[in-house]
Motif scaffolding. Structure first.
Motif, PDB file in Angstrom:
ATOM      1  N   SER A 115       0.996  -1.039  -0.110  1.00  0.00           N
ATOM      2  CA  SER A 115       0.143   0.090   0.007  1.00  0.00           C
ATOM      3  C   SER A 115       0.889   1.330  -0.012  1.00  0.00           C
ATOM      4  O   SER A 115       2.271   1.228   0.216  1.00  0.00           O
ATOM      5  CB  SER A 115      -0.941   0.068   1.197  1.00  0.00           C
ATOM      6  N   HIS A 116       0.279   2.454  -0.252  1.00  0.00           N
ATOM      7  CA  HIS A 116       0.843   3.586  -0.492  1.00  0.00           C
ATOM      8  C   HIS A 116       0.949   4.476   0.929  1.00  0.00           C
ATOM      9  O   HIS A 116       0.341   5.396   0.987  1.00  0.00           O
ATOM     10  CB  HIS A 116       0.351   4.663  -1.490  1.00  0.00           C
ATOM     11  N   SER A 117       1.454   3.753   2.112  1.00  0.00           N
ATOM     12  CA  SER A 117       1.555   4.263   3.486  1.00  0.00           C
ATOM     13  C   SER A 117       2.446   5.534   3.382  1.00  0.00           C
ATOM     14  O   SER A 117       3.471   5.639   2.486  1.00  0.00           O
ATOM     15  CB  SER A 117       2.016   3.294   4.440  1.00  0.00           C
ATOM     16  N   THR A 118       2.262   6.462   4.404  1.00  0.00           N
ATOM     17  CA  THR A 118       3.071   7.726   4.222  1.00  0.00           C
ATOM     18  C   THR A 118       4.430   7.914   4.442  1.00  0.00           C
ATOM     19  O   THR A 118       5.149   8.228   3.539  1.00  0.00           O
ATOM     20  CB  THR A 118       2.265   8.914   5.260  1.00  0.00           C
ATOM     21  N   HIS A 119       4.814   7.095   5.487  1.00  0.00           N
ATOM     22  CA  HIS A 119       6.302   6.928   5.766  1.00  0.00           C
ATOM     23  C   HIS A 119       7.103   5.960   4.962  1.00  0.00           C
ATOM     24  O   HIS A 119       8.338   6.254   4.556  1.00  0.00           O
ATOM     25  CB  HIS A 119       6.213   6.720   7.354  1.00  0.00           C
ATOM     26  N   GLY A 120       6.092   4.961   4.437  1.00  0.00           N
ATOM     27  CA  GLY A 120       6.990   4.055   3.552  1.00  0.00           C
ATOM     28  C   GLY A 120       7.094   4.664   2.011  1.00  0.00           C
ATOM     29  O   GLY A 120       8.240   4.522   1.479  1.00  0.00           O
ATOM     30  N   ARG A 121       6.354   5.642   1.660  1.00  0.00           N
ATOM     31  CA  ARG A 121       6.691   6.373   0.645  1.00  0.00           C
ATOM     32  C   ARG A 121       7.923   7.334   0.801  1.00  0.00           C
ATOM     33  O   ARG A 121       8.675   7.337  -0.143  1.00  0.00           O
ATOM     34  CB  ARG A 121       5.418   7.183   0.225  1.00  0.00           C
ATOM     35  N   ALA A 122       7.750   7.912   2.069  1.00  0.00           N
ATOM     36  CA  ALA A 122       8.977   8.914   2.231  1.00  0.00           C
ATOM     37  C   ALA A 122      10.423   8.213   2.132  1.00  0.00           C
ATOM     38  O   ALA A 122      11.150   8.740   1.577  1.00  0.00           O
ATOM     39  CB  ALA A 122       8.659   9.544   3.534  1.00  0.00           C
ATOM     40  N   ILE A 123      10.321   7.022   2.641  1.00  0.00           N
ATOM     41  CA  ILE A 123      11.470   6.179   2.910  1.00  0.00           C
ATOM     42  C   ILE A 123      11.885   5.875   1.421  1.00  0.00           C
ATOM     43  O   ILE A 123      13.044   6.049   1.187  1.00  0.00           O
ATOM     44  CB  ILE A 123      11.719   5.027   3.728  1.00  0.00           C
ATOM     45  N   SER A 124      10.875   5.684   0.544  1.00  0.00           N
ATOM     46  CA  SER A 124      11.308   4.985  -0.717  1.00  0.00           C
ATOM     47  C   SER A 124      11.758   6.051  -1.600  1.00  0.00           C
ATOM     48  O   SER A 124      12.633   5.714  -2.525  1.00  0.00           O
ATOM     49  CB  SER A 124       9.853   4.512  -1.321  1.00  0.00           C
ATOM     50  N   ALA A 190       2.275 -11.322   7.044  1.00  0.00           N
ATOM     51  CA  ALA A 190       2.369 -10.313   6.070  1.00  0.00           C
ATOM     52  C   ALA A 190       1.692  -8.778   6.457  1.00  0.00           C
ATOM     53  O   ALA A 190       2.426  -7.759   6.243  1.00  0.00           O
ATOM     54  CB  ALA A 190       1.666 -10.762   4.749  1.00  0.00           C
ATOM     55  N   ALA A 191       0.576  -8.964   7.045  1.00  0.00           N
ATOM     56  CA  ALA A 191       0.239  -7.590   7.664  1.00  0.00           C
ATOM     57  C   ALA A 191       1.065  -7.054   8.715  1.00  0.00           C
ATOM     58  O   ALA A 191       1.339  -5.930   8.720  1.00  0.00           O
ATOM     59  CB  ALA A 191      -1.235  -7.947   8.074  1.00  0.00           C
ATOM     60  N   TRP A 192       1.583  -7.747   9.509  1.00  0.00           N
ATOM     61  CA  TRP A 192       2.335  -7.338  10.675  1.00  0.00           C
ATOM     62  C   TRP A 192       3.434  -6.780  10.335  1.00  0.00           C
ATOM     63  O   TRP A 192       4.019  -5.598  10.648  1.00  0.00           O
ATOM     64  CB  TRP A 192       2.458  -8.457  11.813  1.00  0.00           C
ATOM     65  N   TRP A 193       4.090  -7.337   9.214  1.00  0.00           N
ATOM     66  CA  TRP A 193       5.508  -6.888   8.810  1.00  0.00           C
ATOM     67  C   TRP A 193       5.215  -5.487   8.061  1.00  0.00           C
ATOM     68  O   TRP A 193       6.039  -4.602   8.238  1.00  0.00           O
ATOM     69  CB  TRP A 193       6.164  -7.940   7.649  1.00  0.00           C
ATOM     70  N   PHE A 194       4.177  -5.202   7.121  1.00  0.00           N
ATOM     71  CA  PHE A 194       3.998  -4.081   6.916  1.00  0.00           C
ATOM     72  C   PHE A 194       3.660  -2.949   7.878  1.00  0.00           C
ATOM     73  O   PHE A 194       4.360  -2.088   7.645  1.00  0.00           O
ATOM     74  CB  PHE A 194       2.661  -4.121   5.937  1.00  0.00           C
ATOM     75  N   ILE A 195       2.875  -3.391   8.682  1.00  0.00           N
ATOM     76  CA  ILE A 195       2.519  -2.383   9.905  1.00  0.00           C
ATOM     77  C   ILE A 195       3.886  -2.152  10.584  1.00  0.00           C
ATOM     78  O   ILE A 195       4.292  -0.634  10.708  1.00  0.00           O
ATOM     79  CB  ILE A 195       1.492  -2.767  10.670  1.00  0.00           C
ATOM     80  N   THR A 196       4.786  -2.730  10.850  1.00  0.00           N
ATOM     81  CA  THR A 196       5.932  -2.488  11.636  1.00  0.00           C
ATOM     82  C   THR A 196       6.968  -1.953  10.726  1.00  0.00           C
ATOM     83  O   THR A 196       7.706  -1.021  11.263  1.00  0.00           O
ATOM     84  CB  THR A 196       6.183  -3.613  12.558  1.00  0.00           C
ATOM     85  N   MET A 197       6.926  -2.383   9.559  1.00  0.00           N
ATOM     86  CA  MET A 197       7.898  -1.816   8.788  1.00  0.00           C
ATOM     87  C   MET A 197       7.555  -0.071   8.332  1.00  0.00           C
ATOM     88  O   MET A 197       8.381   0.634   8.274  1.00  0.00           O
ATOM     89  CB  MET A 197       8.120  -2.581   7.396  1.00  0.00           C
ATOM     90  N   GLU A 198       6.324   0.081   8.192  1.00  0.00           N
ATOM     91  CA  GLU A 198       5.834   1.457   7.957  1.00  0.00           C
ATOM     92  C   GLU A 198       6.115   2.123   9.269  1.00  0.00           C
ATOM     93  O   GLU A 198       6.852   3.385   9.283  1.00  0.00           O
ATOM     94  CB  GLU A 198       4.376   1.479   7.988  1.00  0.00           C
ATOM     95  N   ARG A 199       5.844   1.626  10.540  1.00  0.00           N
ATOM     96  CA  ARG A 199       6.473   2.403  11.495  1.00  0.00           C
ATOM     97  C   ARG A 199       7.756   2.645  11.669  1.00  0.00           C
ATOM     98  O   ARG A 199       8.452   3.693  12.238  1.00  0.00           O
ATOM     99  CB  ARG A 199       5.973   1.606  12.977  1.00  0.00           C
ATOM    100  N   SER A 200       8.603   1.641  11.186  1.00  0.00           N
ATOM    101  CA  SER A 200      10.109   1.707  11.040  1.00  0.00           C
ATOM    102  C   SER A 200      10.615   2.906  10.329  1.00  0.00           C
ATOM    103  O   SER A 200      11.650   3.467  10.703  1.00  0.00           O
ATOM    104  CB  SER A 200      10.659   0.286  10.807  1.00  0.00           C
ATOM    105  N   CYS A 201       9.979   3.043   9.406  1.00  0.00           N
ATOM    106  CA  CYS A 201      10.159   4.046   8.336  1.00  0.00           C
ATOM    107  C   CYS A 201      10.021   5.377   8.885  1.00  0.00           C
ATOM    108  O   CYS A 201      10.997   6.363   9.044  1.00  0.00           O
ATOM    109  CB  CYS A 201       9.327   4.022   7.094  1.00  0.00           C
ATOM    110  N   GLN A 202       8.945   5.463   9.734  1.00  0.00           N
ATOM    111  CA  GLN A 202       8.553   6.762  10.689  1.00  0.00           C
ATOM    112  C   GLN A 202       9.731   6.888  11.491  1.00  0.00           C
ATOM    113  O   GLN A 202      10.257   8.095  11.655  1.00  0.00           O
ATOM    114  CB  GLN A 202       7.319   6.651  11.096  1.00  0.00           C
ATOM    115  N   VAL A 203      10.079   6.049  12.336  1.00  0.00           N
ATOM    116  CA  VAL A 203      11.188   6.207  13.268  1.00  0.00           C
ATOM    117  C   VAL A 203      12.300   6.393  12.682  1.00  0.00           C
ATOM    118  O   VAL A 203      12.988   7.772  13.204  1.00  0.00           O
ATOM    119  CB  VAL A 203      11.329   4.698  14.156  1.00  0.00           C
ATOM    120  N   GLN A 204      12.650   5.987  11.805  1.00  0.00           N
ATOM    121  CA  GLN A 204      13.928   6.358  10.980  1.00  0.00           C
ATOM    122  C   GLN A 204      13.912   7.892  10.249  1.00  0.00           C
ATOM    123  O   GLN A 204      14.991   8.515  10.838  1.00  0.00           O
ATOM    124  CB  GLN A 204      14.418   5.535   9.520  1.00  0.00           C
TER     125      GLN A 204
END
Length: 254
Positions: A115-124, A190-204
């Motif tokens: 999905s096009h989550s906000t912080h995932g897109r920022a890191i990308s 799969a859902a958990w990895w996306f959620i925690t990856m999105e949050r990890s992007c935010q933290v970074q």
């Protein structure tokens, strides 16, 4: 000491119909969770679950329907040619182009989330991988890829194959200028990895904006990955979210 403590583990099935129903319920619930967390961007975003019987088919959310409204009965079944063989709605062309190739390349994968989550897109947009700067992000240490290209909306199977190649044998891939994609041996993982990856992007992003980060040393990052980076741990971490969404929104089972 109590001897009857409850510790949940992923269920197993003797009947394929029961397993199919289970995967569809978990898929609908995961889509509701994504909707609750604001991972939608218009019609972009999809989670797929491989059918347990027709393993070259997958269940997916319909094109143009809000994550927040999806029910089990809304899910569609798509074959290896991109044809909807069960369901009342069309498939997102990008969902087929990406997920069909991921499922084909990775027979161990039951579910994939993008999905096009906000912080995932920022890191990308930075074209970089995640760094080992917190305990949680170590789940992805040496276990995620980078698709270092962008050529527009993914509608070509060859592009899907390239994304699957960038994913390799890992649990996730950052799609440059696009977003995140994660996989698991269950929908829950799969859902958990996306959620925690999105949050990890935010933290970074937050940490690097604040100052010089202190990375976790390699050996400790490897150890932490071994402790928290497998799909069973992902499944366990997701259960509180599943419980919450199904109690709040029981209509998803319809």
């Amino acid at each position: 000491m109590p001897t009857d403590l409850i510790f949940r583990l992923p269920p197993t099935f003797d009947d394929v119909a029961d397993e199919r129903r289970h995967r569809k319920e978990r898929l609908a619930a995961a889509l509701r969770v994504f909707g609750k967390f604001g991972f939608e961007e218009g019609v972009a975003g999809h989670i797929t679950a491989r059918d347990p019987e027709r393993t070259d088919h997958f269940w997916v959310n319909p094109f143009g329907m809000s994550f927040k409204h999806i029910k089990v009965s809304d899910l569609i079944l798509v074959n290896h040619e991109g044809k909807v063989v069960e369901g009342r709605y069309p498939v997102n062309e990008a969902a087929f182009a990406i997920h069909s190739q991921v499922h084909q390349a990775r027979p161990d994968v039951v579910a994939a989330a993008h999905s096009h989550s906000t912080h995932g897109r920022a890191i990308s947009a930075l074209g970089r991988k995640l760094e080992p700067i917190t305990q949680d992000v170590c789940a992805f240490y040496q276990d995620h890829g980078l698709f270092d290209d962008y050529t527009g909306v993914v509608t070509d199977l060859e592009e899907g194959k390239r994304i699957a190649a960038a994913l390799g044998e890992t649990k996730a891939v950052i799609l440059r200028n696009h977003g995140l994609l994660t996989v698991g041996d269950t929908v829950d993982a799969a859902a958990w990895w996306f959620i925690t990856m999105e949050r990890s992007c935010q933290v970074q992003l937050l940490a690097k904006a604040a100052g010089q980060v202190v990375p976790i040393e390699h050996d400790n990052a490897v150890l932490t990955h071994e402790q928290i980076g497998n799909d069973l741990v992902g499944w366990i971490n997701y259960q509180p979210l599943y419980d919450q969404i199904t109690r709040e929104q029981p209509d998803l089972f319809e």
